[in-house]
Design a protein around this motif. Sequence first.
Motif, PDB file in Angstrom:
ATOM      1  N   ASN A   1       0.840  -1.197   0.000  1.00 43.26           N
ATOM      2  CA  ASN A   1       0.000   0.000   0.000  1.00 43.26           C
ATOM      3  C   ASN A   1       0.877   1.249   0.000  1.00 43.26           C
ATOM      4  OD1 ASN A   1      -2.279  -1.676   0.226  1.00 43.26           O
ATOM      5  ND2 ASN A   1      -2.186  -1.620   2.468  1.00 43.26           N
ATOM      6  N   SER A   2       0.266   2.371  -0.323  1.00 43.56           N
ATOM      7  CA  SER A   2       0.973   3.656  -0.333  1.00 43.56           C
ATOM      8  C   SER A   2       2.284   3.555  -1.106  1.00 43.56           C
ATOM      9  CB  SER A   2       1.248   4.119   1.105  1.00 43.56           C
ATOM     10  OG  SER A   2       0.046   4.231   1.827  1.00 43.56           O
ATOM     11  N   LEU A   3       2.195   2.996  -2.280  1.00 44.63           N
ATOM     12  CA  LEU A   3       3.405   2.754  -3.070  1.00 44.63           C
ATOM     13  C   LEU A   3       4.058   4.052  -3.505  1.00 44.63           C
ATOM     14  CD1 LEU A   3       2.159  -0.307  -5.079  1.00 44.63           C
ATOM     15  CD2 LEU A   3       4.252  -0.243  -3.734  1.00 44.63           C
ATOM     16  N   LYS A   4       5.386   4.012  -3.569  1.00 43.44           N
ATOM     17  CA  LYS A   4       6.192   5.163  -3.948  1.00 43.44           C
ATOM     18  C   LYS A   4       7.012   4.814  -5.186  1.00 43.44           C
ATOM     19  CE  LYS A   4       6.856   6.203   0.974  1.00 43.44           C
ATOM     20  NZ  LYS A   4       7.866   6.403   2.053  1.00 43.44           N
ATOM     21  N   PRO A   5       7.427   5.805  -5.949  1.00 43.59           N
ATOM     22  CA  PRO A   5       8.271   5.512  -7.114  1.00 43.59           C
ATOM     23  C   PRO A   5       9.530   4.714  -6.744  1.00 43.59           C
ATOM     24  CG  PRO A   5       7.447   7.739  -7.260  1.00 43.59           C
ATOM     25  CD  PRO A   5       7.030   7.227  -5.909  1.00 43.59           C
ATOM     26  N   GLU A   6      10.057   4.943  -5.556  1.00 43.93           N
ATOM     27  CA  GLU A   6      11.257   4.212  -5.145  1.00 43.93           C
ATOM     28  C   GLU A   6      10.994   2.751  -4.820  1.00 43.93           C
ATOM     29  OE1 GLU A   6      10.119   7.107  -3.893  1.00 43.93           O
ATOM     30  OE2 GLU A   6      10.480   7.243  -1.722  1.00 43.93           O
ATOM     31  N   ASP A   7       9.742   2.330  -4.836  1.00 45.15           N
ATOM     32  CA  ASP A   7       9.414   0.912  -4.683  1.00 45.15           C
ATOM     33  C   ASP A   7       9.519   0.168  -6.015  1.00 45.15           C
ATOM     34  OD1 ASP A   7       6.816   1.912  -2.448  1.00 45.15           O
ATOM     35  OD2 ASP A   7       8.738   1.009  -1.894  1.00 45.15           O
ATOM     36  N   THR A   8       9.753   0.893  -7.091  1.00 47.77           N
ATOM     37  CA  THR A   8       9.892   0.273  -8.403  1.00 47.77           C
ATOM     38  C   THR A   8      11.071  -0.690  -8.420  1.00 47.77           C
ATOM     39  OG1 THR A   8       8.897   2.140  -9.574  1.00 47.77           O
ATOM     40  CG2 THR A   8      10.370   0.710 -10.840  1.00 47.77           C
ATOM     41  N   ALA A   9      10.799  -1.930  -8.795  1.00 48.59           N
ATOM     42  CA  ALA A   9      11.838  -2.968  -8.782  1.00 48.59           C
ATOM     43  C   ALA A   9      11.246  -4.272  -9.312  1.00 48.59           C
ATOM     44  CB  ALA A   9      12.356  -3.193  -7.361  1.00 48.59           C
ATOM     45  N   VAL A  10      12.118  -5.228  -9.533  1.00 52.13           N
ATOM     46  CA  VAL A  10      11.674  -6.603  -9.730  1.00 52.13           C
ATOM     47  C   VAL A  10      11.594  -7.237  -8.351  1.00 52.13           C
ATOM     48  CG1 VAL A  10      12.164  -8.849 -10.767  1.00 52.13           C
ATOM     49  CG2 VAL A  10      12.738  -6.740 -11.999  1.00 52.13           C
ATOM     50  N   TYR A  11      10.452  -7.810  -8.030  1.00 52.18           N
ATOM     51  CA  TYR A  11      10.231  -8.428  -6.733  1.00 52.18           C
ATOM     52  C   TYR A  11      10.351  -9.942  -6.863  1.00 52.18           C
ATOM     53  CZ  TYR A  11       8.818  -4.045  -4.622  1.00 52.18           C
ATOM     54  OH  TYR A  11       8.806  -2.764  -4.119  1.00 52.18           O
ATOM     55  N   TYR A  12      11.140 -10.503  -5.955  1.00 47.81           N
ATOM     56  CA  TYR A  12      11.414 -11.937  -5.957  1.00 47.81           C
ATOM     57  C   TYR A  12      10.917 -12.578  -4.676  1.00 47.81           C
ATOM     58  CZ  TYR A  12      14.770 -10.828  -9.663  1.00 47.81           C
ATOM     59  OH  TYR A  12      15.368 -10.394 -10.829  1.00 47.81           O
ATOM     60  N   CYS A  13      10.405 -13.769  -4.813  1.00 46.51           N
ATOM     61  CA  CYS A  13      10.020 -14.587  -3.680  1.00 46.51           C
ATOM     62  C   CYS A  13      11.163 -15.534  -3.358  1.00 46.51           C
ATOM     63  CB  CYS A  13       8.767 -15.376  -4.066  1.00 46.51           C
ATOM     64  SG  CYS A  13       8.142 -16.495  -2.815  1.00 46.51           S
ATOM     65  N   GLY A  14      11.406 -15.766  -2.076  1.00 46.29           N
ATOM     66  CA  GLY A  14      12.460 -16.681  -1.657  1.00 46.29           C
ATOM     67  C   GLY A  14      11.970 -17.606  -0.560  1.00 46.29           C
ATOM     68  N   ALA A  15      12.601 -18.765  -0.460  1.00 45.36           N
ATOM     69  CA  ALA A  15      12.219 -19.741   0.556  1.00 45.36           C
ATOM     70  C   ALA A  15      13.450 -20.410   1.134  1.00 45.36           C
ATOM     71  CB  ALA A  15      11.282 -20.795  -0.033  1.00 45.36           C
ATOM     72  N   ASP A  16      13.432 -20.617   2.438  1.00 44.96           N
ATOM     73  CA  ASP A  16      14.521 -21.343   3.095  1.00 44.96           C
ATOM     74  C   ASP A  16      14.014 -21.862   4.435  1.00 44.96           C
ATOM     75  OD1 ASP A  16      17.841 -21.200   2.491  1.00 44.96           O
ATOM     76  OD2 ASP A  16      17.191 -21.903   4.470  1.00 44.96           O
ATOM     77  N   ARG A  17      14.579 -22.981   4.873  1.00 40.75           N
ATOM     78  CA  ARG A  17      14.207 -23.499   6.198  1.00 40.75           C
ATOM     79  C   ARG A  17      14.895 -22.718   7.312  1.00 40.75           C
ATOM     80  NH1 ARG A  17      11.842 -28.565   6.419  1.00 40.75           N
ATOM     81  NH2 ARG A  17      11.780 -29.737   4.467  1.00 40.75           N
ATOM     82  N   ASN A  18      15.936 -21.957   6.955  1.00 39.52           N
ATOM     83  CA  ASN A  18      16.775 -21.282   7.940  1.00 39.52           C
ATOM     84  C   ASN A  18      16.517 -19.787   7.958  1.00 39.52           C
ATOM     85  OD1 ASN A  18      19.513 -19.822   8.600  1.00 39.52           O
ATOM     86  ND2 ASN A  18      19.642 -21.852   9.526  1.00 39.52           N
ATOM     87  N   TYR A  19      16.188 -19.257   9.150  1.00 37.22           N
ATOM     88  CA  TYR A  19      15.895 -17.832   9.303  1.00 37.22           C
ATOM     89  C   TYR A  19      17.088 -16.976   8.879  1.00 37.22           C
ATOM     90  CZ  TYR A  19      15.598 -13.391  11.810  1.00 37.22           C
ATOM     91  OH  TYR A  19      15.625 -12.065  12.135  1.00 37.22           O
ATOM     92  N   ARG A  20      18.274 -17.360   9.298  1.00 34.74           N
ATOM     93  CA  ARG A  20      19.450 -16.536   9.036  1.00 34.74           C
ATOM     94  C   ARG A  20      19.746 -16.452   7.544  1.00 34.74           C
ATOM     95  NH1 ARG A  20      24.993 -16.340   8.609  1.00 34.74           N
ATOM     96  NH2 ARG A  20      25.933 -14.624   9.774  1.00 34.74           N
ATOM     97  N   SER A  21      19.615 -17.560   6.869  1.00 34.67           N
ATOM     98  CA  SER A  21      19.872 -17.567   5.426  1.00 34.67           C
ATOM     99  C   SER A  21      18.928 -16.632   4.694  1.00 34.67           C
ATOM    100  CB  SER A  21      19.732 -18.985   4.868  1.00 34.67           C
ATOM    101  OG  SER A  21      20.706 -19.840   5.416  1.00 34.67           O
ATOM    102  N   LEU A  22      17.673 -16.645   5.108  1.00 37.96           N
ATOM    103  CA  LEU A  22      16.669 -15.852   4.407  1.00 37.96           C
ATOM    104  C   LEU A  22      16.721 -14.388   4.816  1.00 37.96           C
ATOM    105  CD1 LEU A  22      14.092 -16.218   2.494  1.00 37.96           C
ATOM    106  CD2 LEU A  22      12.814 -15.974   4.616  1.00 37.96           C
ATOM    107  N   VAL A  23      16.664 -14.123   6.106  1.00 35.84           N
ATOM    108  CA  VAL A  23      16.459 -12.764   6.584  1.00 35.84           C
ATOM    109  C   VAL A  23      17.786 -12.026   6.820  1.00 35.84           C
ATOM    110  CG1 VAL A  23      15.444 -11.341   8.396  1.00 35.84           C
ATOM    111  CG2 VAL A  23      14.308 -13.447   7.681  1.00 35.84           C
ATOM    112  N   VAL A  24      18.751 -12.699   7.412  1.00 33.20           N
ATOM    113  CA  VAL A  24      19.996 -12.021   7.780  1.00 33.20           C
ATOM    114  C   VAL A  24      20.951 -11.940   6.576  1.00 33.20           C
ATOM    115  CG1 VAL A  24      21.992 -12.043   9.300  1.00 33.20           C
ATOM    116  CG2 VAL A  24      19.755 -12.768  10.165  1.00 33.20           C
TER     117      VAL A  24
END
Length: 123
Positions: free
Chosen positions: A83-106
């Motif tokens: 919501n409330s999208l801004k021009p700086e949100d323009t990008a290619v958005y990718y989905c990712g998956a991992d069993r490990n929190y650190r690999s994905l988020v950190v």
Amino acid sequence: QVQLVESGGGLVEAGGSLRLSCAASGRTFSSYYMGWFRQAAGKEREFVAAISWGGGTYYADSVKGRFTISRDNANDTVYLQMNSLKPEDTAVYYCGADRNYRSLVVVGAPGYWGQGTQVTVSS
């Protein structure tokens, strides 16, 4: 193996909204951390949001209060409501998956990636 397919991208005016979807197939979806990342032209890929199997959520500061990540474990799908999208949100958005929190988020290097979907926000 986990296969991820994003959809829902498009062109929207500043202030508008979009909802991205990521459909997963393969391994047990509910046991994975799922996340969204984005890459703008000429920039590095960056973390946007993630959600644990239990529904815990994590957001980049730049999208807090505007984006919401959710998941439907029954249908193996994760969503990103923007919501409330801004021009700086323009990008290619990718989905990712991992069993490990650190690999994905950190680290920002999940084991599985989707092909990406373009989001363009006009000013």
